[in-house]
Scaffold this active site. Structure first.
Site, PDB file in Angstrom:
ATOM      1  N   GLU A 233     -26.839 -31.200 107.241  1.00 33.13           N
ATOM      2  CA  GLU A 233     -26.891 -32.381 106.327  1.00 33.13           C
ATOM      3  C   GLU A 233     -27.847 -32.495 105.154  1.00 33.13           C
ATOM      4  O   GLU A 233     -27.782 -32.583 104.214  1.00 33.13           O
ATOM      5  CB  GLU A 233     -27.010 -33.820 107.714  1.00 33.13           C
ATOM      6  CG  GLU A 233     -27.357 -35.016 106.749  1.00 33.13           C
ATOM      7  CD  GLU A 233     -28.093 -36.183 107.498  1.00 33.13           C
ATOM      8  OE1 GLU A 233     -28.558 -36.667 106.135  1.00 33.13           O
ATOM      9  OE2 GLU A 233     -28.096 -36.024 108.222  1.00 33.13           O
ATOM     10  N   GLU A 304     -36.215 -29.091 103.380  1.00 32.57           N
ATOM     11  CA  GLU A 304     -35.734 -29.831 104.618  1.00 32.57           C
ATOM     12  C   GLU A 304     -36.349 -29.392 106.307  1.00 32.57           C
ATOM     13  O   GLU A 304     -36.507 -30.517 106.991  1.00 32.57           O
ATOM     14  CB  GLU A 304     -34.100 -29.235 104.323  1.00 32.57           C
ATOM     15  CG  GLU A 304     -33.756 -29.864 103.034  1.00 32.57           C
ATOM     16  CD  GLU A 304     -34.517 -31.233 102.471  1.00 32.57           C
ATOM     17  OE1 GLU A 304     -34.386 -31.690 103.115  1.00 32.57           O
ATOM     18  OE2 GLU A 304     -34.749 -31.148 101.464  1.00 32.57           O
TER      19      GLU A 304
END
Length: 1250
Positions: A233, A304
Site C-alpha cells: 500500500e 516506506e
C-alpha cells in the site's frame, strides 16, 4: 473543524458522553489538544475542537479507526451530516468506520454531545393501515405527558383470532419479497474481471470519489509476510507519479490496509478549473498505476520501510494492545487473531523489493478488485467508457480461485460473498478458455470465494463443553477495569422485508437497555462507569458480534458485572414494555424519515462507505427514501411479543450463561491494571482470577428482578398557560441596537441579526440544504478564563455537574431525556477557555424546534443543581487527572503546557487539590454568573420560516428574565507566557512500558485569530491605518491611503486567512522533509490554537518517532519551522494551500453546522472585530492572499530559542519514574485512578498513508 471555517467561528465543542470512559470529562482546553490522536490530528486553527463534519478524516493525517460496522438498519438511519459520529444509529460517519454500542443509542440530557433521537410518527403497515402513536392532552394545570401506551388493540389486534389465514399468507408473501435496490446505483464488470459501481451524488458539487478496493489484505499473508500488504500500500501509493500530478488539480488522495482489503482513494474535482478538462480519466489512470502497475524501486521500498516502522511504534499504544488482545481471543480459531495489518517489525525489516513484488503479483489484479465511483457524475455511459478505456486492457490471468472452506454452518458461510455483478466468487474461466498462452510461465494469481477467508467457531447452543474460562489481560498502563463478553454468529444478509423487520425489532429491543440502566442507577453512585451492549455486523471480520462491555473502577468491578448481568437478564426475561416499543419504534422511524428528507444532501464519501460495507456484507443497497418506505412497511407488522422473542435470542448468551441450552460465548476478556490506588495506602497489586469473574456473572444472574415500570413522558416543558403568563409579565420585544432597524438582514448571505429587550442577541439563517433540520448554539462569554486562583476548575466541573444532573424545573432527568427522544433533540453543554456553549440539533417536524427552545429556556431559568451530580463530576476529573501519567502523549503535552503557560491551570486539567477545594455552590456560581442575558448570543441555522423562528425566539428567549453581569463574566486574570530565559524550554518525559515509543511537541506563542498579542498589541496597525468594514463590504481603496492590491490587508479577517495558509504550507513541508525525505517519523503536523476573545494563541508541532530518532525528528521539525526564509515559499505552494482551504469551505458551505460556526460571534461584544464581512469576503480574501501576506503572518510566530518550548516523551522498559514524579506535588491522599479507553478493534487498522 477545518481551517476555513475555524478561522471565524467559535470552535465547536469536543464531544463526549457522561459516564463514558472513552474520553475526557469535558471539552476543557488542556494538554489534550496536543495529542496525535485520530480525533485531533488535522491542520486546524483550534485542533482540540475539530468537528468531524469538517472534512472526511480519510484525507487527513490521522488514523482511521475501523471497528465492527453496525447493521443495515444503522446504515439506513445515518450518514446525516446533522448528527455527530457518536450517534448510535450511525455507520461510517464521514468515512470513519466506527462501532457504536447499542446502549448509547438513547440520549442523556445536557451531555457532552450525547445524541437524542426521535419523536412521534405514524406508521403505515403493509396493508395500508395507519398506526398512530398518540399523545395524551390533559388539562393545563395537570402534569402534561404523552401516553406510553399504544392505541387500544393495535398490538393485540395483530395477533388476534381475527387475523385470517389469507392475511397471514399475504404478510408472509410480503416479508419474503425482495427489498428494492438503489435506482441510481449502476454495476458492471469488465472482461478482465474488474467490477465497478457508479453512483451519481451531487454533494459536494463538481467533485467525485474514486476508490479502488483490492480484495487483498493482511489475512492473505503467509507466516513470513506479516505486514507485506501494508508495505505494498505504501510503496504503490506514494511511488505513483500520476497521483502526484493530480495534487496540483485540487485532488486529495490516501490509502489504507485492513484484514481483507486494501483501498486506494482519490477525491477530485470533476474538471480542471481553468480548462474544463474532465479529470476522471486522469484519476482512473492514477488508480490503475497505483493498484496494478506500481514500481517497486529499492529507494521507495527503503523509504516506506522506515515510515512503517515509525508507524508501528506510533500505533503501539495501550489502546492498540488492548484491541489486539480482544481480537486474539475473539478469533483464536482463525488468522484474524494473528494477522494484524501493521505487521511484525522483524519481518518488515527483512523484505526486499522482489519479495514484495511477488505478493503483489499474486493478489493485485483486476479480477480481484472493485472500483467505486460516487460523485457529481451525470453521464453514466461516458463514465463506463472511461473505465473501459483505462482498465479494459485484457489481462491474461493465471488465476487460481481458492475454494471456500466449510464451517460450522456449511453453506451458510456464503452470506459473506459480496453481491457484485459476476461477484468475487463468479467463475470467469470462460473468459480465458480461448487464450492460447503457456499458463505455467505466468504468475499464480489468487482470489478467495469468501471474504474474509476464515473459519469461525460460532456461538452455538448445546456446546457447553466448549465454554472457555475468562481471559485476563493485565498491564501497567491500564488504569480501569473492563470486561467484554462476545457472542459470534453468521451475518444475516438483509435482502428481504422480513430480514429488515428482524433488524428493526432487534434495534427496538436493544435500545431500551441504556436508558434503563441510566434511569435506574444515574441518581445514585453506581458501581460501573459504563455498560454497553452492541450487536452489529462486521464485514472486516466476516461475522455478527454481540458484545457486552462493562467498565468500572477496579475496586468496584464485581458490583459492575453483577449490575450488567442483572439488567440484561431483566430485559431478556420481561422484554420491553408497550411504552418502550412505541417510543423506540417511533424514534427509529422519525430518524429514518429525517434522513430520507436529507438524502440529496448526503456527501459522496458517506454514500460510498455505506455502499462498500453493504456490498461486503451482502445487504441490499437502497437509497434513503426506499429505506424509509421499507421501514414504514415492516413497522406496521411487528408485535410486542415478536420484538421480545427476537431480542431475547440476542441476549441468551449472557442471561443464560452457563446453562446447556445457552449459546456459548465466543470469548470473555477482562483488561485490568497491575496496580491500583487505595486511599491512605497507596499503590497495591491488583489481583483477579477467572473464577472470580465467572462467580460475579453468576451472582448477578441470580439477583432478583422485576418488570420495568412505564415512564410518563412530558409533552411540553412549558405549558401554554405558563408561557402566556410570562409574556404578559415580561412583555418581550425586539429592540434596535446600533441602527434604527429592529432586524438587520443581509441578502447575500441570508443572515438576520436582531436583539431582544432582555439583551440576548440573535443570529439566524434560513437554510433548505438539510430538509427539516436545524442547529442552534447558545454562546456566553467567560469560560475557564474566568476561573480565579481560588476557584480553579470551578467552571469545567460546574458544566459537568449540570450535564450529570440533567434535571430542569420539576421534571426528572428521565423525563427530560425522553422528551428529547420524542422530539428528535440532541443537546450538549460544553466549556472552553473562552466560552460556555450549549448546542441543540433538532428536526423541525412535529414542533421539534419549539421543543428545543423550550429546553433551552428551562436550562436558563430552571436548571437544577444536585450534590450527587457534583460528586460524580468531580470524580470524573479526579480520574482523568490521575490517568495522565499512564499516557505518553498526555503526560508529555501536560508538561509542555505547564512550562509554556507558567502552570496556569485554566489551560490544563484541574489538579486533585483544586478539585478537593470546590463545593457545589462554588461551581454553580462559576457557571451561572456567566449565564446572564446581556452576555448571551444565540445562533440558529435550519429549514424553518421567518415566522417560525421569530415566534420561538420571542416565546422562549424573550421570556428569559433580564440579568446584567457581562462585564464581570468577561473579566479574567491576565494570561502570560512563562518569562524567558528559563530552564524549561526543553524537557523530557520518561514512561515505563514493555514496548518502546516516542513522541514530541514543539510549541510557541502566536497572536489570537484577529491579530492581538498577549500584551494587547493589535498587529495589523503596523501594516496600515486599519479601515473598518462598512455595511459588510470591503472599504474602497479611494478612501484610505493604500493600494487596491493591498486593501485586503485591512480586513479584520486578514491575519486568520494568512496564518491558515501558512499552516497548510508548513504541514506540507513537514511531511515532505521530516517524513518522506528523512524518514524520521510517520506522523507529523503543525497546528494553530488561536482564540477569539483572549489575546493570545500558540502553534504546536506534534511528531511521533522512535526513541532513537525522536531527537533528530525534533531538530528536523525546528529546521522546517525556521526555514521559510532560507527556502522561500513558492507560488505553487500557496496555490495548493488556497485550493485546499477553499475546497473545504465550498464543500462545507451546505452544512447547517458549518454555517452555525460562521455566524457565531457576529454580535458578541467580546469579539468586536468580527462582522458580516468576515463571512462574505472569505473567498475573496483567500484568492487575494499573496506570499507577502503569508510571510507577514509567519513573522508573528515566536520561533526563537527563548520563545520556543519543546518536550520529548519516551516510553520503554528502561525509562524512569519522571512522569509520576512530576505530578506528585499536586496529589493528595484521596482520589481514584483514571480511565484509559478500551474497545475491540478500534486501533488495529493501518493509518492512512498520508
Amino acid at each position: 473543524m477545518d481551517a476555513a471555517s475555524s478561522i471565524i467561528s467559535i470552535s465547536p465543542p469536543l464531544q463526549l458522553k457522561p459516564n463514558s470512559t472513552k474520553s475526557k470529562p469535558n471539552s476543557v482546553s488542556s494538554s489534550h489538544r496536543f495529542l496525535p490522536s485520530k480525533t485531533y490530528k488535522t491542520v486546524t486553527l483550534r485542533s482540540f475542537h475539530r468537528r468531524n463534519t469538517a472534512s472526511p478524516p480519510r484525507y487527513s493525517a490521522n488514523k482511521i479507526a475501523v471497528e465492527r460496522s453496525v447493521s443495515l438498519l444503522d446504515k439506513l438511519l445515518t450518514q446525516r451530516p446533522l448528527f455527530d459520529q457518536s450517534t448510535r444509529f450511525s455507520c461510517f460517519r464521514h468515512g470513519r468506520r466506527k462501532q457504536f454500542p447499542i446502549c448509547k443509542s438513547m440520549p442523556t440530557a445536557f451531555s457532552d454531545k450525547s445524541i437524542f433521537h426521535l419523536s412521534k410518527h405514524g406508521v403505515d403497515n403493509v396493508f395500508g393501515k395507519r398506526v398512530q402513536v398518540p399523545c395524551a392532552a390533559v388539562g393545563p394545570d395537570e402534569p402534561h405527558a404523552a401516553t406510553t401506551a399504544w392505541p387500544d388493540g393495535v398490538l393485540e389486534q395483530q395477533a388476534s383470532d381475527d387475523f385470517s389465514i389469507d392475511t397471514w399468507r399475504e404478510l408472509q408473501e410480503f416479508l419474503g419479497s425482495k427489498l428494492p435496490s438503489h435506482p441510481k446505483l449502476y454495476r458492471g464488470q469488465l472482461e478482465n474481471g474488474l467490477r465497478y459501481l457508479i453512483l451519481p451524488n451531487k454533494v459536494p458539487q463538481n467533485r467525485f470519489e474514486a476508490h479502488m478496493e483490492v480484495h487483498a489484505g493482511s489475512i492473505d499473508e503467509e507466516d513470513d509476510e506479516q505486514g507485506i500488504a501494508h508495505m505494498i500500500e505504501h510503496v504503490a501509493f506514494l511511488g505513483s507519479k500520476k497521483r502526484e500530478k493530480l495534487l496540483r488539480t485540487g485532488a486529495r488522495s490516501n490509502a489504507y490496509t485492513d484484514f481483507h482489503h486494501t483501498v486506494f482513494h482519490i477525491h477530485s474535482p470533476t474538471s480542471m478549473q481553468d480548462t474544463d478538462e474532465d479529470l476522471l480519466p486522469s484519476v482512473l489512470d492514477a488508480l490503475n498505476e497505483i493498484a496494478f502497475y506500481p514500481k517497486f524501486l529499492t529507494s521507495r521500498v527503503e523509504k516506506e520501510r522506515r515510515a512503517i516502522l515509525s508507524e508501528l511504534q506510533m500505533m503501539n499504544t495501550i489502546e492498540y494492545r488492548v484491541d489486539c488482545q480482544l481480537l486474539q481471543h475473539l478469533h483464536s480459531e482463525n488468522k484474524l487473531s494473528k494477522r494484524f495489518p501493521i505487521g511484525l517489525e522483524e519481518q518488515i525489516k527483512k523484505w526486499d523489493a522482489e519479495k514484495i513484488r511477488k505478493f503483489h503479483e499474486r493478489w493485485y489484479f483486476p479480477a480481484n478488485a472493485t472500483l467505486y465511483i460516487v460523485g457529481d457524475i451525470n453521464n453514466i455511459a461516458k463514465t463506463v467508457h472511461h473505465i473501459e478505456s483505462v482498465f479494459g486492457t485484457k489481462h491474461v490471468e493465471n488465476e487460481v480461485p481458492v475454494a471456500p472452506k466449510t464451517s460450522a454452518f456449511g453453506a451458510m458461510a456464503n452470506f459473506l460473498v459480496p453481491k457484485f455483478t459476476g461477484g468475487i466468487s463468479a467463475d470467469s474461466s470462460h473468459d480465458r478458455s480461448s487464450i492460447s498462452v503457456d499458463q505455467s510461465k505466468l504468475p499464480k494469481r489468487e482470489r478467495h470465494a469468501i471474504r474474509p477467508p476464515v473459519e469461525h467457531n460460532w456461538s452455538l447452543p448445546g456446546r457447553h463443553e466448549d465454554l472457555k474460562s475468562p481471559q485476563i489481560f493485565q498491564h501497567e498502563l491500564l488504569q480501569n477495569f473492563s470486561i467484554n463478553m462476545f457472542c459470534k454468529i453468521p451475518v444475516n444478509k438483509v435482502q428481504t422485508y422480513g430480514d429488515l423487520r428482524n433488524v428493526l425489532m432487534k434495534r427496538i429491543f436493544l435500545s431500551a437497555l441504556h436508558f434503563r440502566i441510566n434511569s435506574r442507577y444515574k441518581s445514585s453512585s453506581p458501581p460501573f462507569t459504563s455498560i454497553e451492549l452492541d450487536h452489529s455486523d462486521s464485514g472486516r471480520e466476516g461475522c455478527t458480534v454481540t458484545t457486552l462491555t462493562v467498565t468500572a473502577e477496579p475496586k468496584s468491578w464485581q458490583g459492575a458485572i453483577k449490575v450488567a448481568a442483572q439488567e440484561v437478564r431483566r430485559l431478556k426475561e420481561f422484554g420491553v414494555t408497550k411504552g418502550e416499543l412505541a417510543r423506540y419504534l417511533d424514534a427509529l422511524l422519525k430518524d429514518s424519515e429525517q434522513l430520507a428528507a436529507m438524502s440529496d444532501n448526503i456527501s459522496s464519501v458517506d454514500n460510498l462507505d455505506f455502499v462498500m460495507e453493504s456490498d461486503a456484507l451482502g445487504h441490499m443497497v437502497m437509497d434513503h427514501k426506499q429505506s424509509h418506505e421499507s421501514l414504514i412497511g415492516v413497522a406496521g407488522t411487528i408485535t410486542l411479543e415478536e420484538v421480545n422473542l427476537i431480542g431475547a435470542q440476542v441476549l441468551e448468551y449472557i442471561s443464560d450463561y452457563g446453562q446447556v441450552s445457552a449459546p456459548v460465548p465466543a470469548a470473555i476478556v477482562a483488561c485490568v491494571p497491575k496496580k491500583v490506588h487505595v486511599d491512605g495506602v497507596g499503590e497495591i497489586d491488583f489481583k483477579i482470577t477467572p473464577s472470580e469473574i465467572t462467580n460475579a456473572i453468576e451472582e448477578g444472574l441470580r439477583e432478583p428482578i422485576e418488570p420495568e415500570a412505564e415512564f410518563e413522558v412530558p409533552k411540553d416543558l412549558i405549558t401554554l398557560k405558563q408561557l402566556d403568563e410570562l409574556k404578559l409579565q415580561l412583555e418581550p420585544s425586539f429592540v434596535s441596537s446600533d441602527s434604527s432597524a429592529l432586524r438587520v438582514h443581509d441578502i447575500e448571505t441570508g443572515i438576520t441579526q436582531c436583539r431582544l429587550s432582555n439583551g440576548i442577541t440573535i443570529n439566524y439563517k434560513i437554510s433548505k440544504t438539510e430538509t427539516c433540520g436545524g442547529v442552534m448554539r447558545l454562546i456566553v462569554g467567560g469560560g475557564r478564563a474566568a476561573e480565579t486562583p481560588e476557584t480553579k476548575g470551578a467552571v469545567v466541573v460546574g458544566v459537568r455537574t449540570l450535564s450529570e444532573g440533567g434535571r430542569v424545573g420539576n421534571f426528572t432527568r428521565e423525563q427530560v431525556e425522553l422528551f428529547c427522544v420524542n422530539h428528535l433533540i440532541n443537546c450538549s453543554l460544553e466549556s472552553t477557555e473562552e466560552f460556555l456553549c450549549m448546542e441543540f440539533r433538532f428536526t423541525n417536524r412535529d414542533n421539534g424546534m419549539r421543543a428545543a427552545f423550550q429546553l433551552l429556556h428551562m436550562v436558563l431559568e430552571h436548571s437544577v443543581w444536585l450534590e450527587d451530580a457534583f460528586d460524580r463530576a468531580r470524580q470524573l476529573y479526579l480520574s482523568y487527572y490521575r490517568s495522565i501519567p499512564k499516557s505518553l502523549e498526555r503526560s508529555t503535552a501536560h508538561k509542555l503546557m505547564n512550562a509554556m503557560l507558567n502552570k496556569d491551570e485554566r489551560f490544563v486539567e484541574p489538579t486533585p487539590l483544586s478539585l478537593q477545594n470546590l463545593t457545589l455552590q462554588t461551581v454553580k456560581d462559576a457557571v451561572m454568573n456567566q449565564f446572564v442575558s446581556d452576555n448571551m448570543e444565540v445562533s440558529v441555522v435550519g429549514d424553518f420560516s421567518e415566522e417560525e423562528i421569530e415566534s420561538c425566539v420571542m416565546d422562549y428567549l424573550g421570556t428569559v428574565r433580564a440579568t446584567k453581569g457581562a462585564e464581570r463574566a468577561l473579566s479574567y486574570t491576565p494570561i502570560v507566557f512563562r518569562p524567558s530565559p528559563n530552564d524549561l524550554h526543553f524537557q523530557q518525559v520518561f514512561l515505563k512500558d514493555t514496548d518502546e515509543r516516542a513522541c514530541a511537541y514543539i510549541a510557541g506563542p502566536a497572536p489570537n485569530r484577529w491579530g492581538y498579542t498577549v500584551d494587547g498589541t493589535y498587529l495589523l496597525e503596523s501594516i496600515n491605518n486599519v479601515a473598518q468594514s462598512e455595511n459588510g463590504q470591503l472599504v474602497n481603496a479611494e478612501n484610505i491611503n493604500v493600494s487596491p492590491q493591498k486593501r485586503h490587508q485591512n480586513h479584520p479577517l486578514f491575519f486568520a486567512i494568512a496564518v491558515g495558509l501558512l499552516a497548510e504550507i508548513i504541514n506540507s513541508r513537514l511531511f515532505t522533509e521530516v517524513r518522506d525525505s528523512q524518514g524520521l517519523t510517520y506522523d507529523v503536523s503543525f497546528e494553530l490554537n488561536l482564540f477569539d476573545r483572549l489575546h493570545l494563541g500558540w502553534y504546536v508541532i506534534s511528531v511521533t518517532s522512535t526513541p532513537g530518532k525522536v531527537h533528530r525528528a525534533v531538530d528536523a521539525c525546528k529546521s522546517v519551522l525556521r526555514g521559510l526564509h532560507g527556502k522561500k515559499i513558492a507560488e505553487h505552494e500557496l496555490d495548493r494551500a488556497k485550493r485546499t482551504l477553499l475546497m473545504k469551505h465550498e464543500a462545507e458551505s451546505k452544512s447547517n453546522a458549518y454555517w452555525l460556526g460562521l455566524i457565531a460571534h457576529l454580535q458578541a461584544a467580546s469579539v468586536h472585530k468580527k462582522d458580516i464581512s468576515c463571512i462574505k469576503d472569505m473567498t475573496t480574501l483567500y484568492q487575494a492572499a499573496t506570499i507577502e501576506d503569508v510571510y507577514m503572518a509567519y513573522k508573528q510566530l515566536k520561533i526563537d530559542d527563548q520563545s520556543l518550548y519543546c518536550c520529548i516523551g519516551v516510553a520503554g522498559a528502561q525509562a524512569g519514574d519522571e512522569v509520576s514524579d512530576s505530578l506528585q506535588e499536586e496529589e493528595y491522599g484521596g482520589g481514584v485512578h483514571g480511565v484509559i479507553p478500551v474497545g475491540r478493534g478500534s486501533h488495529t487498522m493501518t493509518m492512512p498513508t498520508t
